[in-house]
Design an enzyme around this catalytic site. Sequence first.
Site, mmCIF file in Angstrom:
data_model
loop_
_atom_site.group_PDB
_atom_site.id
_atom_site.type_symbol
_atom_site.label_atom_id
_atom_site.label_comp_id
_atom_site.label_asym_id
_atom_site.label_seq_id
_atom_site.Cartn_x
_atom_site.Cartn_y
_atom_site.Cartn_z
ATOM 1 C CB CYS A 119 -0.972 0.319 1.343
ATOM 2 S SG CYS A 119 0.464 0.175 2.953
ATOM 3 C CG HIS A 153 -4.865 1.058 3.415
ATOM 4 N ND1 HIS A 153 -4.074 0.140 2.947
ATOM 5 C CD2 HIS A 153 -5.425 1.670 2.943
ATOM 6 C CE1 HIS A 153 -4.229 0.543 1.762
ATOM 7 N NE2 HIS A 153 -5.712 1.201 1.238
#
Length: 694
Positions: free
Chosen positions: A91, A169
């Site tokens: 990510c 994230h």
Amino acid sequence: MNKGWLELESDPGLFTLLVEDFGVKGVQVEEIYDLSKPIEGPVYGFIFLFKWSEERRSRRKVGPSMEESFVVDEDIVNDMFFAQQLIPNSCATHALLSVLLNCPQISLGSTLTRLKYFTRGMGPESKGWAIGNVPEIARAHNSHARPEPRHLPEKQTGISSVRTAEAFHFVSYVTTNDRLFELDGLKPYPIDHGPWGEKEDWTEKFRRVISERIGNATGGENGHDIRFNLMAVVADRRQQYETKLNTLKTNRQIVLEALQQVGGVNTKKSIQYAEVSHVCLHPPKFVPCSDDCAIWDALRYSSALRCSLIQHGCEHPSIPRSDGSTLVSWPSCVTSVNIVVSGHLKYVLLCFSIILDHKLEKLVPARLDPIKVNEPHLTSLIPSAFGRESHHKSKASSTVTSSSAAASSSAAGTDGVQPAEMKPDEFLHPDASRRVGFLEMPWRSDEARPLSIHTGYSKIPSPAPSNESTDTASEIGSAFNSPVRSANRSALQTIPEGSITKQEGDTKTDANIITVCLKRSLSGEGGGPPAKRLHIGDPDMALQRLGSGDSVEGDPMALQGGSGTGDAQQDQHALQAGGARPNMAHAFAPKDLLALLKNVETEIQICEQHLKDEIEKRKKYKVDDCRRTHNYDDFIRTFLRMLAEQGQLSKLVDQHVLVRRRQGVSVGRLHKQRKPDRRRKRARVSDKYRRKKQ
């Protein structure tokens, strides 16, 4: 290749080095600590880190309204670079690539350029697989990750299983087609946050969006322990400071050359610039005829102006005139007259720089108009046409008396303005020059803008003017590009200009005069920052002479190529109407050049220090990256082997175990010896016995 991606930490140094490994130039990543503070320089995008599990719960509580802002149009989605995250732990690279590949101003390098062209028109899923199939990206990603331990550590009782299941994230925020988008690789489509206001930057829109998002997340039940991190992808500070430093050094060289030229002329003509030694309104014995100098004509405004005549003692030769008469002697040194508006912001209204040789041929006044001409107390001070008209007015009076009151009364009779009387002592006081002072000009804080030298009075094209910029050199940040031409003019914000006027009736050519002017060209909306040009007219460098019939009014540097009309005529009409021209120049004295040189030197020192800090910061990034990525297993294994060979390992292990046992026993004893608990028990028992007896 897709199974070996490691987790990356949210560190600006790590992302900056990762950008370099991708082959991207001129970009770095900075961490944002305060959303209210503006970011210096251009911002290409933002990278936001959050705790993914808690974020998902908080959004679920808010409602499914976020799904309404998904962009499902394939043409829009495929036109931008949006890739789904199909590889675990990727990510961070996805968020960084989403910013880099959606900004056309960034130099991507060969690897990312090839990826961008290869994935053009593909869907988000295909782009996600393409990222995983580029070995250069995978190697760069893992090269900055902390190595995973070969053996899993024993289960620790102090860590809950719920906490270990939480994950962080990365998402990115970019602009495309004047709209703010959120690119999350775990979402099927980009999220459109809409356009921003007409008079605001897109970062203001992002600030509102991210503040609302953080507020929604922290409003949950367990929102107090959510940790966020925000980073901005910006231009490389090192390149910005290097560009600014080169501009400052060029400006310093220009000022030094100007001082050398002024010094060379002064050496030939025995002209000396020194400190103020004497101040007087009319020097005794050395008063020129009124038709030869427009300075004395300006003294008719003495009711509202303060005049300081800076004079240096030299020999006073007689100067022959063209009509056979003899001009009253003047000193053969530089004499400058500064006429300043009393109490008006520190702007010079009129400034004359007169350079006299042992044979005076011409006196050239340089006019500086006020900064704001729409004020009533200033428009009354400006003559309708200073050049030719002032000469006729000065010629009408046969001589100039040594009384300032007479000069002011003649001015009142000419212009119809009745000035208030001023005491002569106010002008003749030796400290008058200190009260008037060498006022700080508004251009002295802009030393970091480009300067250029033009020698001669030829027609030199200059960029069109526009609004004035008051940013200092240290506040400019990353805007160091050249000025852009703009036809926009500002009637309210103008700056003074130096003009050289040749008076009628003088059949002689101009004397060898060196005029140093600072020309500011201003850009309009959407243009580049203002730039400066240092104009130097030097007789030794092919200075064009003005003929007997020529008359140059206004700024000769501002005359465009061609017929010389147009803007120049419009500016002259505006000047006659009591206005000031928007594109103007400043007259420089050697003292001003020295002050400018000092300011440039100061800016150079500040810029060099900032550049040094950025270089040290980049070195620190590399040191931290080496500490993060280095595998210490071999070193630890070798060190333990050396201790075992020397017989020290067993002793250290036994000592360590013994210390742990002692700490455990002491803790147990402390728990058993609780005096407050015993007192409470005794008190409870005594209460029970009392109740039974009763």
